[in-house]
Design a protein around this motif. Structure first.
Motif, mmCIF file in Angstrom:
data_model
loop_
_atom_site.group_PDB
_atom_site.id
_atom_site.type_symbol
_atom_site.label_atom_id
_atom_site.label_comp_id
_atom_site.label_asym_id
_atom_site.label_seq_id
_atom_site.Cartn_x
_atom_site.Cartn_y
_atom_site.Cartn_z
ATOM 1 N N MET A 91 59.592 51.977 16.470
ATOM 2 C CA MET A 91 60.159 50.688 15.838
ATOM 3 C C MET A 91 61.348 50.333 16.359
ATOM 4 N N MET A 92 62.347 51.236 16.394
ATOM 5 C CA MET A 92 63.519 50.988 16.740
ATOM 6 C C MET A 92 63.702 50.675 18.203
ATOM 7 N N ALA A 112 56.840 71.871 9.695
ATOM 8 C CA ALA A 112 57.686 70.989 10.829
ATOM 9 C C ALA A 112 58.787 70.451 10.348
ATOM 10 N N ARG A 113 59.870 70.324 11.219
ATOM 11 C CA ARG A 113 60.872 69.407 10.889
ATOM 12 C C ARG A 113 60.500 67.884 10.787
ATOM 13 N N PRO A 114 61.164 67.432 9.938
ATOM 14 C CA PRO A 114 60.899 65.796 9.454
ATOM 15 C C PRO A 114 60.964 65.069 10.875
ATOM 16 N N GLU A 115 61.971 65.313 11.903
ATOM 17 C CA GLU A 115 62.235 64.624 13.010
ATOM 18 C C GLU A 115 60.907 64.774 13.922
ATOM 19 N N LYS A 116 59.998 65.717 13.660
ATOM 20 C CA LYS A 116 58.798 65.940 14.577
ATOM 21 C C LYS A 116 57.511 65.452 13.901
ATOM 22 N N CYS A 117 57.480 64.641 12.689
ATOM 23 C CA CYS A 117 56.684 64.257 11.865
ATOM 24 C C CYS A 117 56.206 62.657 12.077
ATOM 25 N N GLY A 118 55.193 62.267 11.939
ATOM 26 C CA GLY A 118 54.716 60.740 12.315
ATOM 27 C C GLY A 118 55.419 59.915 11.592
ATOM 28 N N THR A 119 55.875 59.884 10.347
ATOM 29 C CA THR A 119 56.514 58.811 9.694
ATOM 30 C C THR A 119 58.074 58.629 10.412
ATOM 31 N N TYR A 120 58.637 59.716 10.633
ATOM 32 C CA TYR A 120 60.060 59.527 11.504
ATOM 33 C C TYR A 120 59.676 59.002 12.866
ATOM 34 N N LEU A 121 58.646 59.539 13.390
ATOM 35 C CA LEU A 121 58.497 59.157 14.941
ATOM 36 C C LEU A 121 58.062 57.731 14.977
ATOM 37 N N LEU A 122 57.425 57.147 14.064
ATOM 38 C CA LEU A 122 57.171 55.448 13.773
ATOM 39 C C LEU A 122 58.466 54.906 13.819
ATOM 40 N N GLY A 123 59.351 55.401 13.017
ATOM 41 C CA GLY A 123 60.410 54.701 12.746
ATOM 42 C C GLY A 123 61.473 54.707 14.133
ATOM 43 N N GLU A 124 61.211 55.880 14.858
ATOM 44 C CA GLU A 124 61.709 56.017 16.169
ATOM 45 C C GLU A 124 61.182 54.864 17.237
ATOM 46 N N ILE A 173 58.822 57.544 3.967
ATOM 47 C CA ILE A 173 58.708 56.145 4.593
ATOM 48 C C ILE A 173 60.030 55.500 4.317
ATOM 49 N N ASP A 174 60.343 55.454 2.954
ATOM 50 C CA ASP A 174 61.542 54.881 2.647
ATOM 51 C C ASP A 174 62.908 55.469 3.323
ATOM 52 N N ASP A 175 62.948 56.447 3.412
ATOM 53 C CA ASP A 175 64.151 56.924 4.432
ATOM 54 C C ASP A 175 64.095 56.663 5.738
ATOM 55 N N THR A 176 62.880 56.282 6.108
ATOM 56 C CA THR A 176 62.665 55.906 7.590
ATOM 57 C C THR A 176 63.004 54.485 7.871
ATOM 58 N N LEU A 177 62.604 53.440 6.955
ATOM 59 C CA LEU A 177 62.809 52.301 6.770
ATOM 60 C C LEU A 177 64.490 52.044 6.675
ATOM 61 N N ALA A 178 64.957 52.830 6.010
ATOM 62 C CA ALA A 178 66.661 52.824 6.126
ATOM 63 C C ALA A 178 67.293 52.648 7.478
ATOM 64 N N ARG A 179 66.432 53.545 8.375
ATOM 65 C CA ARG A 179 67.052 53.622 9.689
ATOM 66 C C ARG A 179 66.770 52.230 10.439
ATOM 67 N N MET A 180 65.485 51.851 10.165
ATOM 68 C CA MET A 180 64.960 50.583 10.936
ATOM 69 C C MET A 180 65.687 49.347 10.512
#
Length: 507
Positions: free
Chosen positions: A187-188, A173-185, A275-282
């Motif tokens: 949260m934001m 899958a693309r990262p943008e469709k995976c759970g960790t990324y979606l949790l970042g979305e 997860i770390d990269d997702t936290l960067a966006r958050m």
């Protein structure tokens, strides 16, 4: 507008402290967590209070030990009659949110504990204590995205890595469709659109990763070179409790070589970097919204993952640091103290710390210790030791009881051993100082480790006469701890007479 600090708890699932460069790992860089540490403090010695998800999370949110709240294994949840962190915060004007994995709060009070909750309107159940609920599952399903075809496909593929002890792989899958990324979305979106700007918030951002299934999309699946991944020392299990030999066989680790362990570890590390990269966006969104300077942030995990240490994988009914030592970073507004500390911390300290930072009285019965005085630069007496509990009542399984087991780490006829209830039968308690660790099991087995000279816990000194005085001293401390923390609830209101009244009357 309420000026009290926002409270953000970021929690991963099944991540030991040693996975991070902040704790000495040379293979994984997590720049966002390292940046968080630069504006806060890293606690070098933080420990869960039970090495499994639900008991750990339940004790963390009640500020009370698993034995006090009666949550002895992963199939149990918080009794709705208990007082919990989000419940208290909500009652004192905070908006509360859960975004991610729960595995602590029940959904209702009708199925469980029907006679024990006096006021059902104040019960500590999921949708009563949290104003905003967006849940996530292991794999990639997140509320709000469960019908997305690509996310569903990512989730279904992930479960091919779920059904065997060491299943792992690259999710297509693309990262943008995976759970960790979606949790970042999610949260934001909460921070920008869903929270009440007139109230302070408490948010529990709870990532299901890097727990199994061990899989990640690219670029994270191949980001870490397995050849550069450190391996734990070999544990020959001499003089160790039999439960370790049982777990070793039931995990099929006797058929796993170093190359396989490195590959699984590399995937595990890739999940953490995601997860770390997702936290960067958050965190960028928090800065954009002007929230950074008034938010207390805690980053931790609910327990560790052995990742091959002691010949084991995942979590188990044992007390090695690979299962119990968790990352713990705190960034608090205006914190000016040391960037690292050796003060011992337990996860049950989170509840009183958050309440203290918010200026809310800590409820009776809370057994954790507030870190707020330390964070504010006030007088603070650190813990002398930490205590960890594990196991259900009963006789643990023996090697002679094994009749079927996985033939190899990818044998999908059997789920990983730590998921079975039998793996958690057999109570134990552990007391750990900076120098020593004593593990006592109800079976009569025990372990004693000299952590200064044997930090990898390879040589059990429990029966060694040369260490008898150390063992005796730790046993005494554990006994006194047990008496001191014995639960005081429910309060006894049946006694009507006391001598003080009589004495005052006839004085």
């Amino acid at each position: 507008m309420d000026k009290r600090p926002n409270l953000l708890l970021i929690q991963t699932d099944q991540q030991s402290a040693e996975t991070l460069g902040l704790y000495g790992n040379p293979a994984l860089e997590t720049p966002v967590l390292e940046s968080l540490a630069e504006r806060g403090v890293v606690f070098d010695f933080a420990f869960c209070n039970y090495p499994a998800c639900s008991p750990s999370r339940s004790s963390m949110f009640t500020g009370r030990y698993a034995s006090s709240i009666g949550v002895h294994a992963n199939h149990m949840m918080i009794n709705p009659a208990e007082t919990t962190l989000p419940q208290v915060l909500k009652e004192h004007g905070y908006q509360t949110a859960i975004i991610g994995k729960n595995h602590a709060f029940m959904e209702n009070t009708k199925t469980y504990y029907p006679a024990e909750v006096a006021d059902r309107e104040k019960a500590s159940v999921l949708r009563q204590v949290f104003d905003y609920v967006r849940l996530a599952d292991h794999g990639h399903l997140v509320d709000g995205y469960r019908d997305d075809p690509e996310t569903m496909a990512a989730h279904e593929w992930s479960h091919t890595c779920w059904v065997s002890p060491l299943g792992h792989g690259t999710n297509p899958a693309r990262p943008e469709k995976c759970g960790t990324y979606l949790l970042g979305e999610t949260m934001m979106d909460y921070l920008e659109n869903e929270r009440d700007p007139e109230k302070p918030f408490f948010a529990w951002l709870s990532f299901p990763d890097p727990h199994t299934p061990y899989q990640a999309p690219e670029p994270y699946a191949s980001m870490i070179d397995p050849a550069k991944v450190p391996l734990p020392p070999k544990d020959m299990m001499e003089g160790k409790p039999e439960r370790q030999q049982v777990a070793y066989l039931m995990d099929a680790m006797d058929t796993a070589d170093d190359k396989l362990i490195r590959k699984v570890r590399a995937i595990h590390y890739g999940m953490i970097r995601f997860i770390d990269d997702t936290l960067a966006r958050m965190f960028a969104k928090m800065e954009e919204l002007g929230l950074t300077d008034n938010t207390v942030v805690v980053f931790t995990s609910d327990h560790g993952d052995s990742m091959g240490a002691h010949g084991l994988i995942q979590k188990h009914n044992m007390f090695y640091d690979s299962f119990t030592h968790v990352p713990f970073i705190v960034a608090a507004p205006e914190y000016q103290g040391p960037r690292r500390t050796k003060h011992p911390v337990e996860l049950i300290d989170i509840m009183p710390t958050f309440l203290d930072m918010a200026g809310i009285p800590i409820p009776p019965g809370v057994q954790g210790k507030s870190l707020a005085p330390y964070l504010r630069g006030e007088d603070y007496t650190p813990r002398e030791f930490v205590v960890i509990e594990s196991g259900e009542e009963g006789e643990p399984m023996r090697v002679s009881d094994i009749t079927v087991r996985p033939e190899h780490p990818f044998d999908d006829r059997y789920f990983v051993w730590c998921a079975y209830r039998e793996a958690w039968v057999g109570k134990g308690k552990s007391i750990r100082t900076l120098e020593w660790k004593l593990n006592i099991y109800a079976s009569g087995e025990g372990e004693l480790y000299d952590l200064v000279n044997d930090r990898d816990e390879l040589h059990n000194r429990f029966e060694d006469p040369a260490f008898a005085s150390i063992r005796s001293e730790l046993e005494r401390k554990l006994l006194l701890w047990t008496m001191e923390k014995e639960d005081r609830f429910p309060l006894n209101t049946t006694v009507k007479l006391n001598y003080a009244e009589v004495k005052a009357k006839h004085a």
